[in-house]
Scaffold this motif. Structure first.
Motif, short mmCIF file in Angstrom:
data_model
loop_
_atom_site.label_atom_id
_atom_site.label_comp_id
_atom_site.label_asym_id
_atom_site.label_seq_id
_atom_site.Cartn_x
_atom_site.Cartn_y
_atom_site.Cartn_z
N UNK A 63 -48.35 105.68 57.08
CA UNK A 63 -47.33 104.90 56.38
C UNK A 63 -46.22 105.82 55.87
N UNK A 64 -46.59 106.98 55.33
CA UNK A 64 -45.59 107.93 54.85
C UNK A 64 -44.70 108.43 55.97
N UNK A 65 -45.29 108.78 57.10
CA UNK A 65 -44.49 109.25 58.24
C UNK A 65 -43.59 108.15 58.79
N UNK A 66 -44.09 106.91 58.78
CA UNK A 66 -43.26 105.79 59.24
C UNK A 66 -42.06 105.58 58.30
N UNK A 67 -42.28 105.73 57.00
CA UNK A 67 -41.16 105.61 56.05
C UNK A 67 -40.11 106.67 56.30
N UNK A 68 -40.56 107.89 56.60
CA UNK A 68 -39.61 108.97 56.88
C UNK A 68 -38.80 108.64 58.13
N UNK A 69 -39.46 108.12 59.16
CA UNK A 69 -38.73 107.77 60.39
C UNK A 69 -37.74 106.64 60.16
N UNK A 70 -38.13 105.65 59.37
CA UNK A 70 -37.21 104.55 59.06
C UNK A 70 -36.02 105.06 58.26
N UNK A 71 -36.28 105.94 57.31
CA UNK A 71 -35.20 106.47 56.48
C UNK A 71 -34.22 107.31 57.29
N UNK A 72 -34.72 107.99 58.31
CA UNK A 72 -33.83 108.81 59.13
C UNK A 72 -32.85 107.97 59.94
N UNK A 73 -33.20 106.72 60.20
CA UNK A 73 -32.30 105.84 60.95
C UNK A 73 -31.22 105.22 60.09
N UNK A 74 -31.38 105.29 58.78
CA UNK A 74 -30.34 104.76 57.89
C UNK A 74 -29.14 105.70 57.90
N UNK A 75 -27.94 105.16 57.68
CA UNK A 75 -26.75 106.01 57.66
C UNK A 75 -26.80 106.99 56.49
N UNK A 76 -26.24 108.18 56.73
CA UNK A 76 -26.20 109.20 55.68
C UNK A 76 -25.20 108.84 54.60
N UNK A 77 -25.47 109.35 53.43
CA UNK A 77 -24.60 109.13 52.28
C UNK A 77 -23.38 110.05 52.37
N UNK A 78 -22.21 109.51 52.14
CA UNK A 78 -20.98 110.33 52.22
C UNK A 78 -20.21 110.29 50.96
#
Length: 69
Positions: free
Chosen positions: A54-69
């Motif tokens: 579950x933790x690794x899946x959350x990391x993968x989902x978060x990586x697909x979100x746009x970066x903060x600018x």
């Protein structure tokens, strides 16, 4: 939505590390003191595996979100 990415990554890392700790304890790689409540808990390896996934899946989902600018 700007703050969701770092929060999800932090939660994912904590879950993955907790899962790794539980897997190590459940398989006997981590030794606890004799008076610890964690002794004899082989099912923690299964729960730890699920928690780490579950933790690794959350990391993968978060990586697909746009970066903060």
């Amino acid at each position: 939505m700007n703050r969701a990415r770092p929060i999800l990554i932090a939660i994912g890392v904590m879950l993955a590390l907790t899962g790794a700790l539980w897997i190590g304890q459940g398989l006997g790689y981590i030794r606890w003191p004799q008076e610890s409540f964690m002794l004899g808990r082989g099912e923690l390896a299964d729960r730890g595996a699920f928690t780490a996934i579950v933790g690794l899946a959350l990391i993968l989902v978060a990586r697909r979100l746009p970066r903060r600018r």
